[in-house]
Design a protein around this motif. Sequence first.
Motif, PDB file in Angstrom:
ATOM      1  N   ASN A  47      -4.498   3.144  -0.114  1.00 17.96           N
ATOM      2  CA  ASN A  47      -3.193   2.490  -0.104  1.00 17.96           C
ATOM      3  C   ASN A  47      -2.376   2.881   1.121  1.00 17.96           C
ATOM      4  O   ASN A  47      -1.768   2.032   1.780  1.00 17.96           O
ATOM      5  N   SER A 104       2.344   1.868  -3.370  1.00 20.63           N
ATOM      6  CA  SER A 104       1.380   2.432  -4.306  1.00 20.63           C
ATOM      7  C   SER A 104       1.055   3.872  -3.954  1.00 20.63           C
ATOM      8  O   SER A 104       0.911   4.728  -4.831  1.00 20.63           O
ATOM      9  N   GLY A 140       0.813  -1.206   0.000  1.00 22.63           N
ATOM     10  CA  GLY A 140       0.000   0.000   0.000  1.00 22.63           C
ATOM     11  C   GLY A 140       0.844   1.251   0.000  1.00 22.63           C
ATOM     12  O   GLY A 140       0.556   2.220  -0.710  1.00 22.63           O
TER      13      GLY A 140
END
Length: 413
Positions: free
Chosen positions: A356, A58, A55
Amino acid sequence: MKVLADVTPLRTSPAFRNLWLGGAISAVGGQFNSFAAMYAVWHLTGSSLMVGLLGLASGIPMVAIALAGSMFIDSVDRAALARRATIGMLCCSLLMAWAVLEHWVTVLILFTAVAAALSSLAGPARRALTPTVVGSKELAAAYALTSLAFQLSMLIGPGLAALVATRFSLPVCFLLDAASFLAALAGLRGLHRPPEAATADRGVGAAVAGFRFAATQPVVRGALLCDLAATLLAMPFALFPALNHDNFDGTAQTLAWLTTAVAVGGVTGSVCSGVITHRAHPGLVMVVCSMSWGVALIVAGASHLLVVTLAMLAIAGAADTWAVTSRTTLVQSATPDRFRGRLSALEQLVGIGGPNLGNFRAGAVGNVIGAGPAMSLGGVTCVAAVAGIIATGRQLRGYQLPASAADNVSAGT
């Protein structure tokens, strides 16, 4: 009162129909990618923190590239930008398949970051195209249909990905994701859509102007903050592998059920989106749904019964779907076209970057206090934050959609 989803945009606009279908197929591929990346990292490391790192990997490039994209997105052909970014994501999926074959976790996370950066260009460009191919009266229905496609992908994607991973291998999941981008490219074929109100704004000044618009419009600001409260503070997906391991049987199929439960609720919410798309106060709908999301996660995290956890995750999925549809409708309807690309980039930053980063937060907290308590804690902080936002933002609750079509949205095909 209309309950079922309004499919008028699919009937009346061939351009939207193609755009929607290509995005729907690509969304299924995206679920294959997400499931395979999460399962591969967990299988190779056994760490919730490393899953949460996906996460973070990203979120950081998504924030950076969304900010960079806001400097030029309202002065270029948005369809061409979406096509180029989609080709880049296709290449990333192929490289991720190679990384999993070699058991290279670092390389897998690296290409996850690159793909996220490209999606932060493609996503806003596609979203800003929607108001140019449907009429203003159909805008809420169009975004509800887009949400339905995403929720359907969440419903069928993880289960199919688990089946493919079990019968074949994880790299095949990434190859199928790469193939799905061909459908996304086909959906963009023939579209050449610069901003309707052409602007020469570029550079830092353009980005600052977009952020200033969002910050000075109480309705837009409140909607984005409300979404951040639900995602940054309570996103639960990085906790699913550990929750599955701690409370259930730890199999790939049960992990898929946890994700699929959210999708079942989301699909149900999307199918019944007529309940919200015909309401004149999307801000109020968003607030109620955001708080419902938090309450459902509190119960899901506290439960040790699979059926209860799945039920609460389904309720959370329905609440999230309605909240996202309401947020997008509100932001796009309250934004002039000359700012729409920049505000779509900001929505991308909040709507995808927030989850994310929220997954990284969840993984880090879960690594310390356990997956179940971390999920419940996220729900509590979400409810508290949304309550604070609505206590100081009456305009968000009271915002009413324009009654007529004369609201700066182009109905061009």
